[in-house]
Design a protein around this motif. Structure first.
Motif, PDB file in Angstrom:
ATOM      1  N   GLY A  39       0.802  -1.218   0.000  1.00 39.15           N
ATOM      2  CA  GLY A  39       0.000   0.000   0.000  1.00 39.15           C
ATOM      3  C   GLY A  39       0.833   1.264   0.000  1.00 39.15           C
ATOM      4  O   GLY A  39       0.312   2.364  -0.166  1.00 39.15           O
ATOM      5  N   MET A  44       4.497   2.758   6.157  1.00 40.94           N
ATOM      6  CA  MET A  44       3.504   3.400   7.021  1.00 40.94           C
ATOM      7  C   MET A  44       2.205   2.625   7.098  1.00 40.94           C
ATOM      8  O   MET A  44       1.512   2.648   8.110  1.00 40.94           O
ATOM      9  CB  MET A  44       3.167   4.811   6.485  1.00 40.94           C
ATOM     10  N   CYS A  45       1.807   1.989   5.984  1.00 35.76           N
ATOM     11  CA  CYS A  45       0.404   1.587   5.869  1.00 35.76           C
ATOM     12  C   CYS A  45       0.077   0.222   6.460  1.00 35.76           C
ATOM     13  O   CYS A  45      -1.071  -0.025   6.805  1.00 35.76           O
ATOM     14  CB  CYS A  45      -0.038   1.639   4.413  1.00 35.76           C
ATOM     15  N   THR A 103      -7.145  -5.252   4.962  1.00 38.79           N
ATOM     16  CA  THR A 103      -7.633  -6.262   5.896  1.00 38.79           C
ATOM     17  C   THR A 103      -6.644  -7.377   6.230  1.00 38.79           C
ATOM     18  O   THR A 103      -6.465  -7.694   7.409  1.00 38.79           O
ATOM     19  CB  THR A 103      -8.973  -6.828   5.388  1.00 38.79           C
ATOM     20  N   LEU A 129      -3.064  -0.609  16.618  1.00 41.08           N
ATOM     21  CA  LEU A 129      -3.270  -0.590  15.165  1.00 41.08           C
ATOM     22  C   LEU A 129      -2.625   0.618  14.505  1.00 41.08           C
ATOM     23  O   LEU A 129      -2.909   0.937  13.357  1.00 41.08           O
ATOM     24  CB  LEU A 129      -4.785  -0.603  14.862  1.00 41.08           C
ATOM     25  N   GLU A 130      -1.743   1.293  15.232  1.00 39.02           N
ATOM     26  CA  GLU A 130      -1.106   2.501  14.715  1.00 39.02           C
ATOM     27  C   GLU A 130      -0.397   2.262  13.383  1.00 39.02           C
ATOM     28  O   GLU A 130      -0.306   3.157  12.544  1.00 39.02           O
ATOM     29  CB  GLU A 130      -0.087   3.003  15.740  1.00 39.02           C
ATOM     30  N   LEU A 133      -3.097   1.309   8.348  1.00 37.41           N
ATOM     31  CA  LEU A 133      -4.026   2.336   7.902  1.00 37.41           C
ATOM     32  C   LEU A 133      -5.224   1.718   7.215  1.00 37.41           C
ATOM     33  O   LEU A 133      -5.096   0.734   6.480  1.00 37.41           O
ATOM     34  CB  LEU A 133      -3.332   3.276   6.905  1.00 37.41           C
ATOM     35  N   ARG A 135      -8.683   3.300   5.050  1.00 33.29           N
ATOM     36  CA  ARG A 135      -9.296   4.522   4.553  1.00 33.29           C
ATOM     37  C   ARG A 135     -10.815   4.378   4.455  1.00 33.29           C
ATOM     38  O   ARG A 135     -11.504   5.361   4.262  1.00 33.29           O
ATOM     39  CB  ARG A 135      -8.704   4.838   3.173  1.00 33.29           C
ATOM     40  N   CYS A 136     -11.309   3.145   4.562  1.00 32.13           N
ATOM     41  CA  CYS A 136     -12.732   2.906   4.338  1.00 32.13           C
ATOM     42  C   CYS A 136     -13.582   2.913   5.602  1.00 32.13           C
ATOM     43  O   CYS A 136     -14.660   3.483   5.616  1.00 32.13           O
ATOM     44  CB  CYS A 136     -12.954   1.540   3.689  1.00 32.13           C
ATOM     45  N   GLY A 138     -13.114   3.874   8.917  1.00 29.56           N
ATOM     46  CA  GLY A 138     -13.077   4.762  10.067  1.00 29.56           C
ATOM     47  C   GLY A 138     -12.691   4.040  11.353  1.00 29.56           C
ATOM     48  O   GLY A 138     -12.803   4.595  12.434  1.00 29.56           O
ATOM     49  N   TYR A 139     -12.255   2.804  11.228  1.00 23.96           N
ATOM     50  CA  TYR A 139     -11.664   1.996  12.316  1.00 23.96           C
ATOM     51  C   TYR A 139     -12.633   1.483  13.372  1.00 23.96           C
ATOM     52  O   TYR A 139     -12.328   0.507  14.043  1.00 23.96           O
ATOM     53  CB  TYR A 139     -10.537   2.753  13.047  1.00 23.96           C
TER      54      TYR A 139
ATOM     55  N   MET B 212      -6.433   2.807  -0.170  1.00 22.65           N
ATOM     56  CA  MET B 212      -5.324   1.982   0.292  1.00 22.65           C
ATOM     57  C   MET B 212      -4.640   1.219  -0.835  1.00 22.65           C
ATOM     58  O   MET B 212      -3.467   0.897  -0.739  1.00 22.65           O
ATOM     59  CB  MET B 212      -5.774   1.016   1.388  1.00 22.65           C
ATOM     60  N   PHE B 266     -12.921   6.358  -3.777  1.00 20.15           N
ATOM     61  CA  PHE B 266     -13.242   7.695  -3.268  1.00 20.15           C
ATOM     62  C   PHE B 266     -13.185   8.740  -4.372  1.00 20.15           C
ATOM     63  O   PHE B 266     -12.889   9.903  -4.128  1.00 20.15           O
ATOM     64  CB  PHE B 266     -12.306   8.077  -2.109  1.00 20.15           C
ATOM     65  N   ARG B 296       2.979   4.421  -4.102  1.00 19.28           N
ATOM     66  CA  ARG B 296       2.191   5.375  -3.325  1.00 19.28           C
ATOM     67  C   ARG B 296       2.641   6.796  -3.613  1.00 19.28           C
ATOM     68  O   ARG B 296       1.822   7.700  -3.815  1.00 19.28           O
ATOM     69  CB  ARG B 296       2.290   5.071  -1.831  1.00 19.28           C
ATOM     70  N   HIS B 693     -19.381   5.927   9.051  1.00 12.66           N
ATOM     71  CA  HIS B 693     -18.114   5.924   9.801  1.00 12.66           C
ATOM     72  C   HIS B 693     -16.958   6.355   8.903  1.00 12.66           C
ATOM     73  O   HIS B 693     -16.138   7.200   9.248  1.00 12.66           O
ATOM     74  CB  HIS B 693     -17.778   4.520  10.318  1.00 12.66           C
ATOM     75  N   ALA B 697     -14.692   9.721   9.104  1.00 13.34           N
ATOM     76  CA  ALA B 697     -13.248   9.623   9.332  1.00 13.34           C
ATOM     77  C   ALA B 697     -12.497  10.469   8.313  1.00 13.34           C
ATOM     78  O   ALA B 697     -11.534  11.163   8.649  1.00 13.34           O
ATOM     79  CB  ALA B 697     -12.786   8.172   9.253  1.00 13.34           C
TER      80      ALA B 697
END
Lengths: 169, 802
Positions: A39, A44-45, A103, A129-130, A133, A135-136, A138-139, B212, B266, B296, B693, B697
């Motif tokens: 990703g 980072m991701c 996922t 979970l830091e 990431l 994006r879908c 909102g965690y 992602m 998105f 990325r 959600h 976010a």
């Protein structure tokens, strides 16, 4: 080219890799384990998260030659006897995924976390979970999934302080 | 319809599809059928695809924001082992068309590979094809470009001032377009005559979508049958197919575009980009499969960015607190070139909703679209509506404060009342708001957050030098795009209907084909719920197919919160047509008059004699196997619908946020976030909840963390995830959701759409909350993102704090 041995999801493989090859690319392109995803290229991701010798690692930060001799588990190797891991099941129940790209990595991090944390607070889950990431979603439903799985895996605490043994899922 | 009570303390509880009664399938929060593949690694994303003999493509983007290209030396790259070829503009001279020809648009060409000039950092200059991805990437680094750097401009207001560097000779003063909407004379008069005029200047900052999965394509060309096949990260395969025809010239009927599993979009995967076009072109040229996976950092430079508006607005208010006029002037940053739908976003998706939820007799808006040396902008979740509702809800909030009226009450007093729908505003012509009951969501949100208690708490805490804020915002939006003829008149190059085929198999199971293209929205689940409900066929006997131009005759795609409203409606109508045929077939089989046949729960029976019935399996057998059909009827049991909506749908809602701000550090803690949304009837409440959600976010991401920044040379400073804050798990609060249901009269399902609501509502909710918290310091506005530094400065610039 360098010879390495990698055990992935219980299967031992002998491979010939370039020293610069990242573990994530070896897993995905050479070996066909396309579960973990790429990703970003700045680590980072977390979409590439797998387990290496029992701990979650980002496979984009490891050269395959560094992984020589290790045991790797990808999302494909998580379930047992054709049944999903409790965390995978919880993700489904709690709608903890939408596009699904983050996922596999998210679940692998979650599994590692739950192995060491039987009864986490929501804030602890979020911190854990830091490195992953999404994006879908909102965690929120991801946190719900980890919480629910914790209950299933380690048993809930009864009101009298005892442990309720969970049967089934 | 199932009545799943939303448990706001724990969210919506999902349920296994097997445990739901057939008559409750529509409206049930069933678990998604997409999940097992995604959870086990079985899913197939574009980069997962391997083809025999496949090669890899890598691109060299411009290093500079603005420069002339003096020379391109590809010799070293070409000489590398494993490199097959290197292309520049000399070999590949294709331009990417702008698919929205706004009236008066200055349409400058957008070459896929730059020839003599580069206009943004990310403008592709060369393409390398190699045997493996590492070699392709390395070879790209070995291409030597000599640039003659030019001065750059990155701000849209500066760009059109007259002395800025010019990007395109077709666009004097870098103006791509000037656009107006509304009743300007009445608005000017309202502002002149108003008892109170409130002004605001605000920035809606540039955002990077950050799905992602980065964009990717695998193209394959078969010379023996001249078929071109492209698997790609697309939100709209049919549109991408016709765009390939327009650019590289391959016949549309010999082109197949497939969206495999796609990792989010998105909006960023709607448009036509050089990367996918060059991948397809290279496959044809080499007659070998070609894969391209963007990195990325590459997507940061090349994905269409979102937002990037500079706005001044003025609100006229009478002494009785009624809003009498709104004037908006916006400079929209279009970037270096016009992306595929770009001119639509700051015009017809922006201006028409500027009245918000309010009865305002005079509203006008002027937009200048300006080219700058930055990445092209285009649709990003909300596409124009977040920008508009941000303006409305910030200025309305500011007005309430200046007038000394409670912000929730000020809104309530100006709401369009329910009895006035359908309601046309001065800017929404010809599309009136379909339906609404705004006080319901406002009251529920106020109740959930405990508004009066929060205000009391705020007063108490201020005594202790602690600052909490309560931010209220109410949105409407226009989605379910779009009525095709009007969009076409306005400049759209494609219709915006949706197509669905509902086909019974011979053994009585059903396949639903639809031209939308999900990438996380759960269409395979929710659309099966629609068909199961409509046809009375068990949910597990229905399969939904999307995302493949070979499998689905036609389609538009998934964006603009249209899939349920337009795609779902096409499915519903096809179901209805099949049921109609079912009546005739059943009458024939039961030897009765079609008028005497009733349809309930998937069975066709004689009126008054329910035991005289036939089911779908019997009808399908008759229709396909025995040809047992009436004389004047063809065999088969299916129907096709092209559904063209006659209006947008207008979801709405109220969001309330409680924050605490630390005046010494500028830190913001979001204590509560309450969202009450109305998207009409909910097909699957758990999926709806997930969309809310996720949208919130992203909206909070905009308010608090995100922002793409360029320096004055057009260098993207926020060039990777290390610099651009994509919100992490600890950045997003727990969100409390509830909903009301107000049907849209414009489609058979009454649904309104929900995918973008969160991003449309959340930014101003958060900003309103922080401004509310900092009222004692005289803070009236802070531009997003509300970083600690910006908040701290705002406090101290007003003479407050230490």
């Amino acid at each position: 080219m360098t010879d390495i041995t990698l055990t992935v999801n219980g299967n031992e493989h002998e491979l010939d890799v370039e020293p610069r090859e990242l573990l994530i690319h070896t897993l995905r392109d050479e070996m066909g384990y396309t579960g973990p995803n790429v990703g970003c290229e700045t680590s980072m991701c977390g979409a590439c998260t797998v387990h290496m010798d029992g701990d979650p690692v980002k496979a984009c930060t490891i050269l395959s030659v560094q992984a020589d001799g290790s045991e790797v588990t990808t999302i494909e190797g998580l379930g047992e006897d054709g049944k999903m891991h409790p965390l995978q099941k919880s993700f489904q129940e709690e709608h903890g995924l939408q596009c699904g790209y983050c996922t596999p990595g998210m679940v692998m991090t979650g599994v590692g976390f739950l192995e060491d944390n039987a009864d986490p607070e929501r804030e602890e889950i979020r911190e854990a979970l830091e490195g992953n990431l999404c994006r879908c979603t909102g965690y929120q439903n991801i946190v719900n999934a980890v919480e629910t799985a914790a209950d299933k895996m380690h048993g809930a605490t009864a009101t009298d302080g005892g442990v309720i043994e969970e049967g089934g899922d | 319809m199932a009545a799943e009570e939303a448990d706001t303390s724990e969210g919506v509880r999902s349920i296994d599809a097997d445990e739901v009664d057939a008559d409750e399938i529509l409206g049930s929060a069933i678990e998604r059928r997409e999940d097992p593949a995604l959870l086990t690694g079985d899913a197939e994303f574009t980069d997962d695809i391997q083809k025999r003999n496949m090669v890899h493509l890598s691109f060299l983007p411009s290093q500079h924001g603005h420069a002339r290209i003096e020379s391109i030396d590809t010799s070293e790259a070409e000489a590398m082992d494993g490199v097959i070829d290197v292309y520049t503009h000399e070999e590949m001279d294709v331009a990417l068309p702008c698919g929205f020809q706004l009236e008066g648009l200055n349409d400058a060409p957008f070459p896929a590979l730059a020839s003599e000039r580069v206009r943004y950092q990310g403008d592709y200059i060369a393409a390398v094809v190699a045997e493996d991805r590492y070699t392709a990437g390395e070879a790209t680094d070995r291409i030597d470009v000599e640039y003659d750097r030019l001065d750059a401009v990155v701000d849209p207001v500066e760009a059109v001032e007259g002395d800025a560097p010019t990007l395109h000779e077709e666009c004097p003063d870098n103006v791509a377009f000037e656009w107006d909407i509304g009743n300007e004379d009445e608005t000017k008069q309202a502002l002149e005559e108003a008892d109170e005029v409130v002004e605001i200047e605000l920035e809606n900052q540039r955002l990077i979508p950050n799905a992602m999965e980065s964009r990717a394509a695998v193209a394959d060309y078969n010379p023996s049958d001249d078929e071109l096949e492209v698997h790609m990260t697309s939100q709209n395969p049919h549109l991408h197919r016709v765009l390939f025809t327009l650019t590289i010239g391959h016949p549309e009927h010999k082109t197949r575009v497939v969206a495999p599993d796609v990792g989010g979009g998105f909006g960023s995967k709607i448009h036509q980009y050089a990367g996918e076009v060059l991948t397809a072109w290279t496959a044809k040229r080499l007659e070998r499969p070609v894969k391209w996976q963007a990195t990325r950092t590459e997507t940061y430079l090349t994905d269409a960015h979102g937002r990037a508006h500079s706005t001044t607005a003025r609100l006229a208010v009478d002494e009785d607190n009624s809003i009498t006029g709104l004037d908006v002037e916006t400079y929209a940053n279009m970037g270096g070139y016009l992306s595929t739908f770009a001119p639509l976003i700051p015009t017809y998706l922006y201006g028409p909703v500027l009245s918000g939820a309010y009865e305002i007799p005079a509203v006008c808006c002027h937009v200048t679209g300006a080219h700058t040396n930055t990445s092209p902008t285009d649709a990003y979740r909300g596409a124009g509506r977040p920008e508009a509702l941000y303006v409305v809800e910030r200025i309305v909030d500011k007005a309430a404060r200046e007038l000394g009226v409670d912000p929730a009450e000020f809104r309530r007093e100006n709401f369009i009342p329910p009895e006035k729908f359908p309601y046309e505003t001065p800017v929404s012509h010809p599309f009136p708001y379909d339906s609404g009951d705004y006080e319901k969501t406002l009251d529920r949100a106020l109740e959930m957050v405990g508004y009066e208690d929060q205000k009391n708490r705020q007063a108490e805490l201020r005594e202790e030098d602690r600052y909490i804020g309560i931010g209220v915002s109410h949105y409407i939006e226009a989605c379910g795009v779009a009525p095709s003829q009007q969009w076409s008149d306005w400049g759209a190059g494609v219709g915006h209907w949706e197509c669905s085929v509902v086909r019974f198999k011979r053994t009585g199971t059903v396949k639903v084909h639809v031209g939308t293209s999900g990438h996380g929205q759960g269409h395979l689940t929710s659309f099966a719920q629609i068909a199961a409900d409509r046809l009375g066929v068990p949910y597990e006997n229905i399969e939904v197919v999307e995302g493949d131009t070979d499998e689905i005759p036609e389609g538009t795609g998934t964006y603009g919160s249209r899939s349920a409203a337009v795609g779902g409606s096409a499915i519903a109508k096809s179901c209805d047509k099949v049921i109609e045929k079912g009546h005739e077939l059943a009458a024939h089989q039961l030897e009765a008059d079609p008028e005497d046949i009733e349809f309930d729960d998937g069975e066709f029976h004689l009126a008054g004699a329910p035991e005289e019935s036939v089911g779908w399996a019997d009808l399908a057998a008759g229709a396909y196997l025995t040809g047992d059909v009436p004389e004047d009827m063809e065999p088969g049991l299916e129907a096709t619908t092209y559904f063209d909506p006659d209006n947008y749908t207008f979801p709405f809602g109220t969001h309330i946020c409680v924050v605490e701000v630390d005046p010494d550090t500028g830190e913001i803690d979001v204590e509560r976030y309450v969202a009450v949304d109305d998207c009409g009837p909910q097909i699957n409440p758990k999926i709806v909840e997930g969309q809310i959600h996720g949208g919130i976010a992203q909206g909070l991401g905009q308010a608090l963390y995100e922002g793409a920044e360029y320096d004055e040379n057009g260098q993207l400073l926020t060039g990777s995830m290390q610099d651009y804050t994509v919100p992490k798990a600890m950045h997003v609060p727990d969100i409390e959701t509830d909903s009301t249901v107000t049907e849209s009269p414009h489609n058979p399902l009454g649904v309104k759409g929900v995918g973008e609501a969160g991003t449309i509502a959340a930014p101003q909710t958060a900003v309103n909350a922080v401004v509310d918290a900092l009222e004692p310091f005289g803070v009236e506005h802070i531009d997003m993102p509300l970083t600690e530094e910006r908040v701290w400065r705002a406090i101290h610039e007003n003479g407050g704090g230490d």
